[in-house]
Design a protein around this motif. Structure first.
Motif, short mmCIF file in Angstrom:
data_model
loop_
_atom_site.label_atom_id
_atom_site.label_comp_id
_atom_site.label_asym_id
_atom_site.label_seq_id
_atom_site.Cartn_x
_atom_site.Cartn_y
_atom_site.Cartn_z
N GLU A 54 0.81 -1.22 0.00
CA GLU A 54 0.00 0.00 0.00
C GLU A 54 0.84 1.27 0.00
O GLU A 54 0.36 2.32 -0.40
N LEU A 55 2.08 1.16 0.46
CA LEU A 55 2.87 2.36 0.72
C LEU A 55 4.33 2.14 0.37
O LEU A 55 4.90 1.09 0.69
N VAL A 56 4.93 3.15 -0.26
CA VAL A 56 6.37 3.14 -0.54
C VAL A 56 6.98 4.40 0.05
O VAL A 56 6.47 5.51 -0.14
N GLY B 186 16.04 11.83 -9.36
CA GLY B 186 15.05 12.85 -9.08
C GLY B 186 13.67 12.27 -8.91
O GLY B 186 13.45 11.33 -8.16
N LEU B 187 12.72 12.83 -9.67
CA LEU B 187 11.32 12.46 -9.51
C LEU B 187 10.86 11.39 -10.49
O LEU B 187 9.67 11.07 -10.54
N THR B 188 11.77 10.81 -11.26
CA THR B 188 11.36 9.80 -12.23
C THR B 188 10.81 8.56 -11.54
O THR B 188 9.84 7.95 -12.00
N GLY B 189 11.40 8.16 -10.43
CA GLY B 189 10.90 6.99 -9.71
C GLY B 189 9.50 7.21 -9.16
O GLY B 189 8.64 6.33 -9.23
N LEU B 190 9.27 8.41 -8.63
CA LEU B 190 7.94 8.75 -8.12
C LEU B 190 6.90 8.63 -9.21
O LEU B 190 5.84 8.00 -9.03
N THR B 191 7.17 9.24 -10.36
CA THR B 191 6.17 9.21 -11.43
C THR B 191 6.00 7.80 -12.00
O THR B 191 4.90 7.43 -12.41
N ALA B 192 7.07 7.00 -12.00
CA ALA B 192 6.95 5.63 -12.47
C ALA B 192 6.04 4.82 -11.56
O ALA B 192 5.16 4.08 -12.03
N VAL B 193 6.23 4.94 -10.26
CA VAL B 193 5.37 4.21 -9.32
C VAL B 193 3.92 4.67 -9.46
O VAL B 193 2.99 3.85 -9.50
N ALA C 224 17.00 13.84 1.67
CA ALA C 224 17.87 14.85 2.27
C ALA C 224 17.73 16.20 1.59
O ALA C 224 18.18 17.20 2.11
N ASN C 225 17.09 16.22 0.45
CA ASN C 225 16.91 17.45 -0.31
C ASN C 225 15.68 18.20 0.21
O ASN C 225 14.58 17.67 0.18
N GLU C 226 15.87 19.44 0.68
CA GLU C 226 14.76 20.23 1.19
C GLU C 226 14.49 21.46 0.33
O GLU C 226 13.94 22.46 0.78
N SER C 227 14.87 21.37 -0.95
CA SER C 227 14.61 22.47 -1.88
C SER C 227 13.10 22.67 -2.05
O SER C 227 12.38 21.73 -2.38
N PRO C 228 12.59 23.89 -1.84
CA PRO C 228 11.16 24.13 -2.02
C PRO C 228 10.66 23.75 -3.41
O PRO C 228 9.55 23.23 -3.56
N ASP C 229 11.48 23.98 -4.43
CA ASP C 229 11.07 23.65 -5.80
C ASP C 229 10.90 22.14 -5.96
O ASP C 229 9.93 21.67 -6.56
N VAL C 230 11.85 21.37 -5.42
CA VAL C 230 11.76 19.91 -5.52
C VAL C 230 10.55 19.39 -4.75
O VAL C 230 9.80 18.52 -5.23
N ILE C 231 10.33 19.93 -3.56
CA ILE C 231 9.19 19.50 -2.75
C ILE C 231 7.87 19.82 -3.46
O ILE C 231 6.96 18.99 -3.53
N ARG C 232 7.79 21.02 -4.02
CA ARG C 232 6.58 21.44 -4.73
C ARG C 232 6.31 20.52 -5.92
O ARG C 232 5.19 20.09 -6.16
N ARG C 233 7.36 20.19 -6.67
CA ARG C 233 7.20 19.29 -7.82
C ARG C 233 6.80 17.89 -7.37
O ARG C 233 5.95 17.25 -7.99
N ALA C 234 7.43 17.41 -6.30
CA ALA C 234 7.10 16.06 -5.82
C ALA C 234 5.63 15.95 -5.45
O ALA C 234 4.96 14.96 -5.80
N MET C 235 5.12 16.94 -4.77
CA MET C 235 3.71 16.91 -4.39
C MET C 235 2.82 17.01 -5.62
O MET C 235 1.77 16.35 -5.71
N ALA C 236 3.23 17.82 -6.60
CA ALA C 236 2.45 17.95 -7.84
C ALA C 236 2.41 16.64 -8.61
O ALA C 236 1.40 16.31 -9.24
N PHE C 237 3.50 15.88 -8.54
CA PHE C 237 3.57 14.62 -9.29
C PHE C 237 3.04 13.43 -8.51
O PHE C 237 3.24 12.29 -8.92
N GLY C 238 2.37 13.68 -7.40
CA GLY C 238 1.62 12.61 -6.77
C GLY C 238 2.15 12.08 -5.46
O GLY C 238 1.60 11.11 -4.94
N ALA C 239 3.21 12.67 -4.91
CA ALA C 239 3.65 12.23 -3.58
C ALA C 239 2.59 12.58 -2.55
O ALA C 239 1.94 13.62 -2.63
#
Length: 222
Positions: A49-51, A62-69, A83-98
């Motif tokens: 149920e969870l990764v 980067g975010l390729t694994g997230l989008t693949a899952v 370990a990456n706390e970049s606001p841009d990366v976090i924003r993208r991760a949430m947009a791509f379904g995290a």
């Protein structure tokens, strides 16, 4: 029965996180030290149920694994632990379904809190990121994420190969299908992404997803 997978290439971090989650999740918590190993687990263990996914483990950029899952296993929830706390990366991760983004510097009780909230159906960010640009909508990423959702799992694999610079013949060999089938997939990908050629599709895919290179130093798990 396993409900969760910790996908990270740091054995000590996996061990600490597994011990913490064993108190929160019923059943086994599995481990994967590379993205290919994670994919094999998800194919085999259909009750997952969870990764909890590291952004920069072997086989993942980067975010390729997230989008693949999210594309190949849409019913599985994904928590980024990075370990990456970049606001841009976090924003993208949430947009791509995290469903959550947890810094690796976070104490284990905070990670447990994130898991519990996500399994209850809500998204989660740590308090110090909730009132920052990381919590603001990213219209461009959200639009691209929506377009990626329109791709079939096979089309997503073809797009990943295009981004890696493979030709149709090479992709056909990689996926064990006819080259004419790949050409049909490419046409569908261009239409769904709203781009004019495969080069543009590959460049956008890389630019949007291959962010998030993180520090490879051992992490704290206080």
């Amino acid at each position: 029965m396993a409900r969760a997978v910790i996908a990270d290439d740091h054995p000590l971090f996996r061990a600490a996180l597994k011990q913490a989650l064993s108190e929160t999740l019923s059943g086994d918590v599995l481990e994967a030290e590379s993205f290919p190993a994670l994919q094999e687990l998800l194919e085999r263990e259909r009750q997952i149920e969870l990764v909890l996914l590291d952004l920069n483990m072997p086989g993942n950029q980067g975010l390729t694994g997230l989008t693949a899952v999210r594309n190949l296993f849409p019913d599985i929830l994904v928590i980024i632990v990075s370990a990456n706390e970049s606001p841009d990366v976090i924003r993208r991760a949430m947009a791509f379904g995290a469903s959550a983004y947890v810094p690796k510097s976070a104490p284990l009780p905070m990670i447990k809190e994130a898991v519990e909230i996500v399994l209850n159906g809500d998204n989660w960010l740590p308090e110090h990121l909730r009132q920052t640009p990381a919590n603001e909508p990213d219209a461009e990423s959200e639009d691209f994420a929506y377009r990626l959702e329109q791709l079939t799992p096979q089309q997503f694999k073809v797009l990943s190969c295009i981004a890696d610079g493979l030709l149709n013949k090479q992709i056909a060999w990689e996926l064990q299908v006819q080259e004419t089938t790949i050409k049909q997939h490419v046409s569908a990908i261009l239409r769904k992404l709203g781009v004019i050629n495969r080069t543009q599709a590959g460049v956008i895919f890389k630019d949007m997803l291959r962010a998030g290179e993180e520090d490879s130093n051992p992490q704290s798990f206080d």
